[in-house]
Design a protein around this motif. Structure first.
Motif, PDB file in Angstrom:
ATOM      1  N   SER A 355     -15.267  -1.185   0.847  1.00 22.04           N
ATOM      2  CA  SER A 355     -14.070  -0.996   0.021  1.00 22.04           C
ATOM      3  C   SER A 355     -13.283   0.196   0.552  1.00 22.04           C
ATOM      4  N   TRP A 356     -11.982   0.132   0.378  1.00 21.73           N
ATOM      5  CA  TRP A 356     -11.062   1.208   0.773  1.00 21.73           C
ATOM      6  C   TRP A 356     -10.090   1.370  -0.398  1.00 21.73           C
ATOM      7  N   PRO A 357     -10.491   2.178  -1.399  1.00 21.60           N
ATOM      8  CA  PRO A 357      -9.756   2.171  -2.667  1.00 21.60           C
ATOM      9  C   PRO A 357      -8.462   2.975  -2.679  1.00 21.60           C
ATOM     10  N   LYS A 358      -8.257   3.801  -1.680  1.00 18.80           N
ATOM     11  CA  LYS A 358      -7.080   4.672  -1.703  1.00 18.80           C
ATOM     12  C   LYS A 358      -6.073   4.216  -0.652  1.00 18.80           C
ATOM     13  N   ALA A 359      -4.955   3.687  -1.098  1.00 19.93           N
ATOM     14  CA  ALA A 359      -3.914   3.228  -0.173  1.00 19.93           C
ATOM     15  C   ALA A 359      -3.169   4.427   0.412  1.00 19.93           C
ATOM     16  N   ASP A 360      -2.674   4.247   1.637  1.00 20.40           N
ATOM     17  CA  ASP A 360      -1.893   5.288   2.294  1.00 20.40           C
ATOM     18  C   ASP A 360      -0.472   4.783   2.515  1.00 20.40           C
ATOM     19  N   LYS A 361       0.466   5.702   2.587  1.00 24.47           N
ATOM     20  CA  LYS A 361       1.859   5.296   2.803  1.00 24.47           C
ATOM     21  C   LYS A 361       2.094   4.833   4.236  1.00 24.47           C
ATOM     22  N   ARG A 362       1.133   5.138   5.130  1.00 27.00           N
ATOM     23  CA  ARG A 362       1.253   4.714   6.518  1.00 27.00           C
ATOM     24  C   ARG A 362       0.343   3.522   6.800  1.00 27.00           C
ATOM     25  N   ARG A 363       0.661   2.777   7.831  1.00 26.49           N
ATOM     26  CA  ARG A 363      -0.199   1.688   8.308  1.00 26.49           C
ATOM     27  C   ARG A 363      -1.459   2.292   8.909  1.00 26.49           C
ATOM     28  N   THR A 404      -4.844  -1.399  -0.524  1.00 27.80           N
ATOM     29  CA  THR A 404      -6.258  -1.086  -0.729  1.00 27.80           C
ATOM     30  C   THR A 404      -7.090  -2.271  -0.254  1.00 27.80           C
ATOM     31  N   ILE A 405      -8.388  -2.032  -0.074  1.00 30.50           N
ATOM     32  CA  ILE A 405      -9.305  -3.089   0.355  1.00 30.50           C
ATOM     33  C   ILE A 405     -10.508  -3.085  -0.575  1.00 30.50           C
ATOM     34  N   ALA A 406     -10.849  -4.239  -1.098  1.00 28.31           N
ATOM     35  CA  ALA A 406     -12.067  -4.412  -1.894  1.00 28.31           C
ATOM     36  C   ALA A 406     -13.068  -5.210  -1.075  1.00 28.31           C
TER      37      ALA A 406
END
Length: 421
Positions: A355-363, A404-406
């Motif tokens: 999981s990657w729960p924190k999105a970033d404003k960048r790619r 985000t990624i689950a």
């Protein structure tokens, strides 16, 4: 006062702008086909023959006429033996020809029976020519196990197009039409140097004697290796001191005989970052902030020289940032300089087992690797300074900004084998 920050530039926009500057280099080399692996074709390869040149057998077995084998169990005398590299006589009705893989099919034969479907009989049971007879235990279909003339390559066909980056398969294909040498794009000449007084080369100072603040120069090693993989001729200018005069001198020397100057470090706007003013003293520079993580700072410019200009690219100093900006921006640029048109790495959809729960404003480009269950595992530290993540991983997840990624989500995976090819 620091100048105002420019808005972040989308990675795809930055790449498009770079490729617009990547005019294929003038001049070609003539190399033997043996030595052309990894080079880029400068002109089409056109076949002057057909492959195979005539109908030939795909199996060891017997060439016969279908009309002579109406039922299983038919016995035919063997009238001739045709090994590869020789041509047989026209096949007489009511006979069979012993034939081997690659041998030309004799005129009159319209099918090959593989030897597993046949039974060789002793010469005493056949005609006096001593070749014996064969019992055919299967009813054939016309054309089976015959490789037709020209089914691989037709005369006049463009077998390999200009701009093709040659692999072992392409070398074999070129050889199959008689090409013993090839016209290829000349190798890009690249000058490589690092900036930073903190950098030390491995072997110069043992670890226990490193001064405070010093680090070993890892970027120089992987950048040189990646340039060589792309077919470049690399001149290593070493580590340039953090002085403007030294940076200007290095850039001037490098521009004289190179198509591209590649640096790592010093592309920010701090007081000790001399690349920007040094390049601008000699030519032009755009300092970009790329909307990618890791790898935000990136510079592109040109330094005039007699007869043209040398391209300049400045990569960030953090090793993972440098590694990925090279893979995603420098690699396609260098390939395009050699005339390669398709420079985009291939991606595949895969399952995230993290999981990657924190999105970033960048790619984001997250270092991952395959696991035994067919999914992707995430390296536990995604910092731009942790080069271990690139050595541990076998690729990256290309994660869009704000995403985000689950666990069990489908993600876009790009293998390092694509980014380093």
């Amino acid at each position: 006062m620091r100048p105002p920050m420019k808005p972040l530039k989308a990675l795809d926009d930055a790449l498009a702008e770079l490729l617009a500057h990547a005019t294929p280099l003038p001049g070609t080399d003539t190399v033997t086909t043996f030595d052309a692996d990894g080079r880029v074709l400068a002109q089409d390869c056109v076949s002057v023959l057909q492959v195979p040149p005539q109908d030939n057998s795909a199996m060891d077995g017997y060439a016969v006429r279908c009309a002579d084998v109406a039922a299983a169990g038919v016995v035919l005398p063997v009238s001739q033996r045709i090994p590869a590299g020789s041509a047989g006589d026209p096949l007489q009705p009511g006979t069979a020809a012993r034939i081997f893989t690659g041998a030309p099919v004799p005129a009159g034969a319209d099918v090959i029976l593989m030897q597993e479907d046949c039974e060789a009989l002793a010469a005493a049971a056949a005609a006096a020519d001593g070749l014996g007879a064969v019992r055919i235990n299967a009813v054939p279909q016309a054309g089976q196990w015959i490789r037709s003339a020209g089914e691989d390559i037709t005369r006049g066909a463009v077998v390999l197009s200009a701009g093709t980056r040659l692999t072992p398969a392409e070398l074999g294909l070129a050889a199959s039409i008689g090409q013993h040498q090839l016209q290829v794009a000349r190798r890009p000449r690249v000058a490589l140097f690092s900036t930073g007084d903190e950098l030390v080369m491995p072997g110069e100072v043992p670890p226990e004697q490193m001064r405070p603040g010093a680090i070993y120069n890892s970027n120089r090693f992987f950048l040189r290796a990646m340039l060589l993989r792309l077919g470049c001729e690399v001149t290593d200018f070493g580590i340039v001191p953090d002085r403007r005069d030294a940076t200007i001198a290095a850039l001037r020397d490098a521009s004289a005989a190179h198509d591209l100057i590649l640096t790592s470090g010093g592309v920010s706007v701090g007081e000790e970052d001399h690349i920007k003013p040094a390049v601008e003293t000699l030519g032009t520079l755009d300092l970009w902030q790329i909307a990618m993580k890791p790898g935000k700072p990136f510079a592109y410019g040109q330094i005039p020289r007699e007869g043209g200009a040398a391209h300049f690219m400045g990569l960030p100093g953090n090793p993972v940032s440098s590694f990925l900006t090279f893979a995603l921006l420098v690699r396609p640029f260098v390939l395009r300089l050699q005339g390669v048109l398709d420079v985009a790495p291939q991606s595949v959809a895969m399952r995230a087992d993290f999981s990657w729960p924190k999105a970033d404003k960048r790619r984001e480009f997250l270092r991952v690797r395959h696991n035994a269950a067919g999914g992707l595992d995430l390296f536990n530290n995604q910092s731009s300074g942790v080069l271990t993540s690139a050595a541990w991983g076998d690729g990256v997840v290309d994660n869009p900004a704000g995403q985000t990624i689950a666990a069990c989500d489908t993600v876009r995976y790009i293998a390092f084998s694509e980014l380093l090819a």
